[in-house]
Design a protein around this motif. Structure first.
Motif, mmCIF file in Angstrom:
data_model
loop_
_atom_site.group_PDB
_atom_site.id
_atom_site.type_symbol
_atom_site.label_atom_id
_atom_site.label_comp_id
_atom_site.label_asym_id
_atom_site.label_seq_id
_atom_site.Cartn_x
_atom_site.Cartn_y
_atom_site.Cartn_z
ATOM 1 N N LEU A 90 19.091 -92.104 -26.905
ATOM 2 C CA LEU A 90 20.055 -91.398 -27.756
ATOM 3 C C LEU A 90 19.571 -91.319 -29.201
ATOM 4 O O LEU A 90 19.740 -90.284 -29.871
ATOM 5 N N LEU A 91 18.974 -92.402 -29.684
ATOM 6 C CA LEU A 91 18.495 -92.421 -31.067
ATOM 7 C C LEU A 91 17.298 -91.501 -31.254
ATOM 8 O O LEU A 91 17.184 -90.807 -32.281
ATOM 9 N N ALA A 92 16.395 -91.485 -30.271
ATOM 10 C CA ALA A 92 15.209 -90.635 -30.377
ATOM 11 C C ALA A 92 15.602 -89.162 -30.464
ATOM 12 O O ALA A 92 14.950 -88.373 -31.169
ATOM 13 N N GLU A 93 16.670 -88.799 -29.764
ATOM 14 C CA GLU A 93 17.146 -87.414 -29.799
ATOM 15 C C GLU A 93 17.664 -87.017 -31.173
ATOM 16 O O GLU A 93 17.708 -85.831 -31.499
ATOM 17 N N ARG A 94 18.054 -88.016 -31.972
ATOM 18 C CA ARG A 94 18.664 -87.745 -33.273
ATOM 19 C C ARG A 94 17.765 -88.107 -34.449
ATOM 20 O O ARG A 94 18.182 -87.999 -35.610
ATOM 21 N N ALA A 95 16.547 -88.558 -34.178
ATOM 22 C CA ALA A 95 15.610 -88.898 -35.246
ATOM 23 C C ALA A 95 15.210 -87.619 -35.986
ATOM 24 O O ALA A 95 15.127 -86.541 -35.379
ATOM 25 N N PRO A 96 14.979 -87.694 -37.289
ATOM 26 C CA PRO A 96 14.926 -88.891 -38.134
ATOM 27 C C PRO A 96 16.277 -89.300 -38.745
ATOM 28 O O PRO A 96 16.334 -90.209 -39.545
ATOM 29 N N HIS A 111 15.465 -99.729 -32.934
ATOM 30 C CA HIS A 111 15.003 -98.432 -33.431
ATOM 31 C C HIS A 111 13.522 -98.422 -33.816
ATOM 32 O O HIS A 111 13.019 -97.426 -34.349
ATOM 33 N N ALA A 112 12.805 -99.506 -33.525
ATOM 34 C CA ALA A 112 11.391 -99.600 -33.910
ATOM 35 C C ALA A 112 10.589 -98.443 -33.323
ATOM 36 O O ALA A 112 10.682 -98.142 -32.130
ATOM 37 N N GLY A 113 9.816 -97.789 -34.181
ATOM 38 C CA GLY A 113 8.937 -96.721 -33.737
ATOM 39 C C GLY A 113 9.592 -95.377 -33.515
ATOM 40 O O GLY A 113 8.914 -94.415 -33.116
ATOM 41 N N LEU A 114 10.879 -95.256 -33.770
ATOM 42 C CA LEU A 114 11.573 -93.983 -33.521
ATOM 43 C C LEU A 114 11.601 -93.069 -34.748
ATOM 44 O O LEU A 114 12.016 -91.916 -34.642
ATOM 45 N N GLY A 115 11.180 -93.599 -35.898
ATOM 46 C CA GLY A 115 11.124 -92.777 -37.092
ATOM 47 C C GLY A 115 12.477 -92.466 -37.708
ATOM 48 O O GLY A 115 12.615 -91.462 -38.418
ATOM 49 N N LEU A 116 13.465 -93.326 -37.463
ATOM 50 C CA LEU A 116 14.781 -93.106 -38.049
ATOM 51 C C LEU A 116 14.775 -93.493 -39.530
ATOM 52 O O LEU A 116 14.146 -94.481 -39.931
ATOM 53 N N GLN A 117 15.484 -92.724 -40.326
ATOM 54 C CA GLN A 117 15.646 -93.017 -41.740
ATOM 55 C C GLN A 117 17.052 -93.575 -41.951
ATOM 56 O O GLN A 117 18.042 -92.947 -41.558
ATOM 57 N N PHE A 118 17.150 -94.751 -42.575
ATOM 58 C CA PHE A 118 18.453 -95.361 -42.826
ATOM 59 C C PHE A 118 18.819 -95.220 -44.299
ATOM 60 O O PHE A 118 17.985 -95.456 -45.188
ATOM 61 N N VAL A 119 20.060 -94.829 -44.526
ATOM 62 C CA VAL A 119 20.546 -94.491 -45.868
ATOM 63 C C VAL A 119 21.937 -95.093 -46.057
ATOM 64 O O VAL A 119 22.569 -95.555 -45.100
ATOM 65 N N PRO A 120 22.465 -95.085 -47.297
ATOM 66 C CA PRO A 120 23.855 -95.510 -47.499
ATOM 67 C C PRO A 120 24.826 -94.630 -46.709
ATOM 68 O O PRO A 120 24.500 -93.492 -46.343
ATOM 69 N N LEU A 121 26.000 -95.172 -46.468
ATOM 70 C CA LEU A 121 26.982 -94.488 -45.630
ATOM 71 C C LEU A 121 27.263 -93.067 -46.105
ATOM 72 O O LEU A 121 27.365 -92.135 -45.286
ATOM 73 N N GLU A 122 27.371 -92.882 -47.405
ATOM 74 C CA GLU A 122 27.758 -91.561 -47.928
ATOM 75 C C GLU A 122 26.703 -90.495 -47.690
ATOM 76 O O GLU A 122 26.995 -89.287 -47.781
ATOM 77 N N ALA A 123 25.482 -90.896 -47.354
ATOM 78 C CA ALA A 123 24.413 -89.921 -47.109
ATOM 79 C C ALA A 123 24.064 -89.793 -45.627
ATOM 80 O O ALA A 123 23.208 -88.988 -45.255
ATOM 81 N N ALA A 124 24.722 -90.564 -44.765
ATOM 82 C CA ALA A 124 24.357 -90.613 -43.352
ATOM 83 C C ALA A 124 24.988 -89.491 -42.547
ATOM 84 O O ALA A 124 26.044 -88.951 -42.901
ATOM 85 N N ARG A 125 24.327 -89.157 -41.438
ATOM 86 C CA ARG A 125 24.862 -88.190 -40.476
ATOM 87 C C ARG A 125 25.503 -88.878 -39.275
ATOM 88 O O ARG A 125 26.305 -88.278 -38.575
#
Length: 286
Positions: A90-96, A111-125
């Protein structure tokens, strides 16, 4: 009506493979249950594959190492499928992303290796949730304000551990599923792939059939678990027979004053949840 089972050996001619829960059946988070491990090892040796099916939010390799550390012998299981494994899809489908991380850093292998970007709540999707940051002391109420803000932004939550509580020693601690439950009451949307949802069962059944070397029908696969809302409900949805372990998270309600199995209480618990189990035992034994 649920039937009391004297031991797992009584079902050796009835089923070809097992899908067994881990936490609450095989260990309690601090130590393994040697008698349960022996029962699974004897099944694997004399009957067929044992696939451990866990709502742990980490990949199988990491959870397998944890089982080693708890003294669960490799002879007790043939394969391991985790909620972390199927959630990574599910996470890979939504990366980055970008995404907001809700959980302890020791779950970062999710989430290791999936290329996800983590941000503060107000900037997240969306939100990636594995559970409370400090499950020793925190409860879902500690996250009400954060989840209220997330629900106001209509951020979907991908919850990697649908368990609401698990045993840790003699205590019950909150898991990701408890946060997901609160989020839903606040109007938020949750997405889960672990028990009781179908993706983890599809992966576990595929692994069992691969190990058996035959297209084993679901009628010949037994699910074992202690969680009514996860293990039992998920197995029911897949038309799998269930062996309910009463000494797990529902132990205070499913056992009598003597600590032994109370079948009437088990049937009341299951019925109240719209669930059913073919068999029940206090602890898993051979």
């Amino acid at each position: 009506m649920t039937h009391a089972l004297p031991g797992l050996s009584a079902l050796a001619g009835r089923y070809d493979a097992l899908l067994s829960d881990v936490w609450g059946v095989v260990h309690n988070g601090r130590e393994s249950f040697p008698v349960a491990c022996e029962a699974l090892a004897r099944w694997r040796e004399s009957v067929g594959p044992v696939v451990l099916i866990s709502n742990a939010a980490r990949p199988a390799a990491e959870v397998g190492a944890q089982l080693d550390g708890l003294g669960v012998p490799r002879a007790a299981w043939s394969a391991l499928v985790t909620s972390g494994d199927v959630t990574r899809v599910l996470l890979a489908e939504r990366a980055p992303g970008p995404a907001y991380w809700l959980g302890p850093e020791w779950n970062a292998s999710l989430h290791a290796g999936l290329g996800l970007q983590f941000v503060p709540l107000e900037a997240a999707r969306f939100i990636v949730c594995t559970g409370p940051v400090n499950d020793d002391v925190e409860t879902p109420e500690d996250y009400r304000a954060l989840l209220t803000a997330a629900a106001a932004r209509a951020l979907p939550m991908i919850c990697a551990n649908p368990d609401k509580v698990v045993q840790r020693g003699d205590r019950l601690i909150y898991c990701g599923g408890a946060l997901a439950e609160l989020y839903e009451t606040l109007g938020g949307t949750t997405i889960m792939a672990g028990k009781p949802h179908a993706p983890i069962y599809a992966a576990a059944l595929a692994k069992a059939r691969e190990l058996a070397g035959a297209p084993t029908p679901t009628s010949r696969v037994l699910a074992i678990g202690d969680g009514i809302g996860t293990d039992v409900a998920g197995a029911n949805a897949q038309d799998l027979d269930v062996l309910f372990i009463a000494a797990g998270i529902h132990g205070a309600e499913a056992r009598g004053p003597d600590g032994q199995l109370d079948l009437a209480a088990v049937d009341r618990l299951l019925g109240a949840a719209g669930a059913h189990a073919a068999y029940a035992m206090t602890d898993l034994t051979w």
